[in-house]
Enzyme design. Structure first.
Site, PDB file in Angstrom:
ATOM      1  N   ASP A 172     -21.742  -1.922  71.426  1.00  0.00           N
ATOM      2  CA  ASP A 172     -20.906  -2.266  72.587  1.00  0.00           C
ATOM      3  C   ASP A 172     -20.523  -3.728  72.329  1.00  0.00           C
ATOM      4  O   ASP A 172     -20.556  -4.178  71.167  1.00  0.00           O
ATOM      5  CB  ASP A 172     -21.686  -2.084  73.906  1.00  0.00           C
ATOM      6  CG  ASP A 172     -20.786  -2.139  75.143  1.00  0.00           C
ATOM      7  OD1 ASP A 172     -20.121  -1.139  75.447  1.00  0.00           O
ATOM      8  OD2 ASP A 172     -20.728  -3.200  75.809  1.00  0.00           O
ATOM      9  N   LYS A 226     -28.075   2.769  78.475  1.00  0.00           N
ATOM     10  CA  LYS A 226     -27.419   1.536  78.007  1.00  0.00           C
ATOM     11  C   LYS A 226     -28.496   0.497  77.813  1.00  0.00           C
ATOM     12  O   LYS A 226     -29.535   0.546  78.471  1.00  0.00           O
ATOM     13  CB  LYS A 226     -26.419   1.030  79.056  1.00  0.00           C
ATOM     14  CG  LYS A 226     -25.379   0.079  78.500  1.00  0.00           C
ATOM     15  CD  LYS A 226     -24.178   0.823  77.982  1.00  0.00           C
ATOM     16  CE  LYS A 226     -23.238  -0.039  77.198  1.00  0.00           C
ATOM     17  NZ  LYS A 226     -22.006   0.720  76.849  1.00  0.00           N
TER      18      LYS A 226
HETATM   19  P1  NDP Z   1     -16.365  -6.419  70.844  1.00  0.00           P
HETATM   20  O1  NDP Z   1     -17.553  -7.286  70.972  1.00  0.00           O
HETATM   21  O2  NDP Z   1     -15.996  -5.862  69.526  1.00  0.00           O
HETATM   22  O3  NDP Z   1     -15.076  -7.146  71.432  1.00  0.00           O
HETATM   23  C1  NDP Z   1     -15.062  -7.629  72.728  1.00  0.00           C
HETATM   24  C2  NDP Z   1     -13.761  -8.358  72.963  1.00  0.00           C
HETATM   25  O4  NDP Z   1     -13.622  -8.649  74.350  1.00  0.00           O
HETATM   26  C3  NDP Z   1     -13.676  -9.690  72.245  1.00  0.00           C
HETATM   27  O5  NDP Z   1     -12.348  -9.985  71.948  1.00  0.00           O
HETATM   28  C4  NDP Z   1     -14.244 -10.634  73.303  1.00  0.00           C
HETATM   29  O6  NDP Z   1     -13.818 -11.988  73.140  1.00  0.00           O
HETATM   30  C5  NDP Z   1     -13.677 -10.056  74.556  1.00  0.00           C
HETATM   31  N1  NDP Z   1     -14.567 -10.347  75.680  1.00  0.00           N
HETATM   32  C6  NDP Z   1     -15.847  -9.937  75.805  1.00  0.00           C
HETATM   33  N2  NDP Z   1     -16.381 -10.424  76.935  1.00  0.00           N
HETATM   34  C7  NDP Z   1     -15.422 -11.150  77.512  1.00  0.00           C
HETATM   35  C8  NDP Z   1     -15.357 -11.897  78.698  1.00  0.00           C
HETATM   36  N3  NDP Z   1     -16.411 -11.968  79.523  1.00  0.00           N
HETATM   37  N4  NDP Z   1     -14.185 -12.509  78.998  1.00  0.00           N
HETATM   38  C9  NDP Z   1     -13.120 -12.421  78.170  1.00  0.00           C
HETATM   39  N5  NDP Z   1     -13.124 -11.754  77.021  1.00  0.00           N
HETATM   40  C10 NDP Z   1     -14.250 -11.107  76.705  1.00  0.00           C
HETATM   41  O7  NDP Z   1     -16.614  -5.231  71.905  1.00  0.00           O
HETATM   42  P2  NDP Z   1     -15.919  -3.806  71.988  1.00  0.00           P
HETATM   43  O8  NDP Z   1     -14.526  -3.880  71.526  1.00  0.00           O
HETATM   44  O9  NDP Z   1     -16.845  -2.817  71.388  1.00  0.00           O
HETATM   45  O10 NDP Z   1     -15.953  -3.539  73.567  1.00  0.00           O
HETATM   46  C11 NDP Z   1     -14.864  -3.882  74.416  1.00  0.00           C
HETATM   47  C12 NDP Z   1     -14.974  -3.092  75.709  1.00  0.00           C
HETATM   48  O11 NDP Z   1     -14.922  -1.688  75.419  1.00  0.00           O
HETATM   49  C13 NDP Z   1     -16.265  -3.292  76.506  1.00  0.00           C
HETATM   50  O12 NDP Z   1     -15.973  -3.180  77.886  1.00  0.00           O
HETATM   51  C14 NDP Z   1     -17.112  -2.100  76.093  1.00  0.00           C
HETATM   52  O13 NDP Z   1     -18.098  -1.781  77.054  1.00  0.00           O
HETATM   53  C15 NDP Z   1     -16.041  -1.032  75.999  1.00  0.00           C
HETATM   54  N6  NDP Z   1     -16.378   0.143  75.206  1.00  0.00           N
HETATM   55  C16 NDP Z   1     -16.739   0.026  73.899  1.00  0.00           C
HETATM   56  C17 NDP Z   1     -17.004   1.143  73.142  1.00  0.00           C
HETATM   57  C18 NDP Z   1     -17.331   1.069  71.693  1.00  0.00           C
HETATM   58  O14 NDP Z   1     -17.426   2.138  71.065  1.00  0.00           O
HETATM   59  N7  NDP Z   1     -17.477  -0.093  71.097  1.00  0.00           N
HETATM   60  C19 NDP Z   1     -16.974   2.498  73.748  1.00  0.00           C
HETATM   61  C20 NDP Z   1     -16.490   2.514  75.113  1.00  0.00           C
HETATM   62  C21 NDP Z   1     -16.231   1.365  75.802  1.00  0.00           C
HETATM   63  P3  NDP Z   1     -14.864 -13.075  72.556  1.00  0.00           P
HETATM   64  O15 NDP Z   1     -15.049 -12.691  71.121  1.00  0.00           O
HETATM   65  O16 NDP Z   1     -14.202 -14.377  72.752  1.00  0.00           O
HETATM   66  O17 NDP Z   1     -16.128 -12.917  73.375  1.00  0.00           O
HETATM   67  O1  2IT Z   2     -19.494   2.374  76.508  1.00  0.00           O
HETATM   68  C1  2IT Z   2     -19.612   3.196  75.573  1.00  0.00           C
HETATM   69  O2  2IT Z   2     -19.300   4.389  75.716  1.00  0.00           O
HETATM   70  C2  2IT Z   2     -20.096   2.723  74.279  1.00  0.00           C
HETATM   71  N1  2IT Z   2     -20.317   1.518  74.132  1.00  0.00           N
HETATM   72  C3  2IT Z   2     -20.351   3.688  73.164  1.00  0.00           C
HETATM   73  C4  2IT Z   2     -21.688   4.358  73.320  1.00  0.00           C
HETATM   74  C5  2IT Z   2     -22.136   5.216  72.166  1.00  0.00           C
HETATM   75  O3  2IT Z   2     -23.270   5.685  72.249  1.00  0.00           O
HETATM   76  O4  2IT Z   2     -21.384   5.432  71.209  1.00  0.00           O
END
Ligand code: NDP
Ligand code: 2IT
Length: 451
Positions: A171, A131
């Site tokens: 992420d 990461k």
């Molecule tokens: P994005 O940046 O696309 O979206 C994040 C969302 O969560 C936004 O709506 C953001 O609001 C909100 N958010 C982030 N931080 C905070 C906080 N501290 N408090 C409140 N709201 C918050 O990220 P992703 O959708 O990619 O990721 C979301 C989650 O999923 C994370 O935990 C990530 O680790 C997990 N994840 C993502 C994967 C991926 O493929 N993208 C894979 C597996 C897990 P704002 O815009 O206001 O900050």
């Molecule tokens: O938390 C996660 O699994 C991710 N943000 C996706 C990682 C990846 O390599 O696609």
């Protein structure tokens, strides 16, 4: 062995982890959850104990920390921290996302890298865990500023990564735009076009379904859990947190399966739409968040629904909760409220969104609780499929990739059942996911000697 003997072993193990990794509270939290389920298993399998596999997987193979200097639109020099945690490469190249968010610390990325090792193992694909990220805040920055930042970030990172070494992805704060800028700079520095990042655009090596994969997988996992009770997503009321990549596609898939999603949120608050966020409304959210980069409150203005500033959506009555924003976004009180309102499924799109106290509430209430490293593994799984396609220099159809994703989520569910089935037939998904993920990595480490 008596339970309190295990408790003592967990306490002793955690005391060492805390002393060696001071102040890294999220890392301690993630390791504790794993240690609680793995220590009894390791006691029954002494080969892992003798080789100190648990102690070794809690120590990153390599940590890279660097300065990222860049110039903002006003001509002012800005300095951020850059990180890459190369956690474990026993079963494949390091693989995992990059997070750009002002709260990023070493401890936060170590928790994410640690989770990633077991998650990637669960996907059935050959990927190690890593990461990285930065305390850079993309919010309010121009496209040019984001580009300059990404170029500076990659100017250091490029020497540490490669398609057979370490393959980053997105992420929080890192989506298609950022992956494009990072890839462009890598290609320029190395003078080669390779699959060094995943989440690429479909015209330049990306996989169909990668944008959808985490949210879709989160809902497929919920569907698998529901099946164990002869139930399905159809007709369920769902609360979703976040409104980014994962939340958007969790909303889409839940709706496609006949459920009704009634909330979305961002760091400002949440919206509650009792009529459900249908395809048209979701298209509005996608434009708002991915193109305009606006706030979710605009949804409330557009559709005349309620907006709750400063709050999270867990007070809204639902059957299924799909936390898809960030870590520790459901605390004990909120978990109790969810259960009191009849919620009986939690499928985690975010990484570690439930506090340990919230998890204890779910366990007491015997709800279907799909922890992040199982329920959100669909994203990295399709990243693995993107790597395969890059190696083959082929691209598969949507149906092919979505079909493989569904099989992988079913396999992950089956692995959780295999290692987590309780005597009464119910499933402890925490135990199941942690042990299933661990065994593959541990056996590879045993075979590869003490390194
Ligand atoms: P994005 O940046 O696309 O979206 C994040 C969302 O969560 C936004 O709506 C953001 O609001 C909100 N958010 C982030 N931080 C905070 C906080 N501290 N408090 C409140 N709201 C918050 O990220 P992703 O959708 O990619 O990721 C979301 C989650 O999923 C994370 O935990 C990530 O680790 C997990 N994840 C993502 C994967 C991926 O493929 N993208 C894979 C597996 C897990 P704002 O815009 O206001 O900050
Ligand atoms: O938390 C996660 O699994 C991710 N943000 C996706 C990682 C990846 O390599 O696609």
């Amino acid at each position: 062995m008596a339970n309190n003997a295990y408790d003592q072993m967990v306490n002793d193990f955690m005391a060492k982890i805390i002393a060696k990794n001071q102040g890294e509270v999220e890392f301690h939290q993630a390791v504790l959850e794993v240690a609680e389920t793995l220590i009894p298993f390791i006691e029954e399998n002494p080969k892992y104990k003798a080789a100190k596999i648990l102690e070794r997987i809690a120590e990153p193979e390599r940590v890279i920390l660097f300065r990222v200097a860049w110039v903002d639109d006003k001509g002012e020099v800005q300095i951020n921290k850059g990180y890459r945690i190369e956690m474990n490469s026993a079963i494949g190249p390091y693989k995992g996302g990059l997070r750009f968010h002002p709260t990023v610390t070493l401890g936060m990325l170590k928790f994410l890298a640690f989770e990633q090792v077991l998650k990637n193992s669960l996907t059935t694909l050959p990927m190690g865990g890593g990461k990285g990220g930065s305390d850079f805040d993309p919010k309010g920055k121009s496209d040019n500023e984001v580009m300059r930042f990404c170029q500076s970030f990659m100017t250091e990172l490029f020497r540490h990564i490669g398609p057979n070494t370490d393959v980053p992805a997105g992420d929080i704060g890192v989506g298609g735009r950022e992956i494009g800028f990072l890839f462009g700079q890598y290609k320029r520095l190395r003078n080669e076009f390779t699959g060094v990042l995943t989440g690429k655009g479909r015209e330049w090596g990306g996989s169909l379904i990668r944008p959808e994969a985490t949210g879709y997988g989160e809902v497929y996992f919920a569907e698998e859990m529901l099946k164990t009770r002869g139930d399905s997503m159809k007709g369920k009321i769902c609360t979703v947190s976040g409104s980014g990549n994962v939340a958007q596609y969790a909303t889409q898939k839940a709706t496609m399966l006949g459920a009704k999603v009634v909330t979305l949120s961002d760091s400002g608050g949440f919206i509650y739409d009792p009529d459900g966020i249908d395809a048209d409304k979701l298209a509005f959210v996608m434009h708002l968040k991915n193109v305009k980069r606006g706030r979710i409150t605009e949804y409330a203005e557009k559709y005349g629904v309620e907006y709750f500033p400063g709050l999270r959506p867990w007070g809204i009555k639902c059957d299924v909760a799909l936390p898809s924003a960030t870590q520790n976004e459901i605390n004990e009180e909120e978990a109790k409220t969810l259960i009191a309102n009849g919620c009986f499924v939690v499928s985690e799109g975010a990484n570690m969104p439930s506090t340990p106290e919230a998890i204890a509430v779910y366990q007491d209430a015997e709800i279907l609780y799909g922890l992040g490293k199982a329920a959100n593994a669909g994203g990295v799984a399709v990243s693995g499929l993107e790597m395969s396609q890059n190696s083959l220099r082929l691209s598969w159809t949507r149906e092919e990739v979505d079909g493989r994703l569904q099989v992988i989520m079913k396999d992950i569910h089956a692995a959780c059942v295999k290692y987590g089935k309780r005597d009464d037939g119910s499933v402890d998904y925490i135990k199941g996911a942690n042990i299933a993920g661990f065994v593959k990595v541990a056996d590879a480490m045993l075979a590869q000697g003490v390194v």
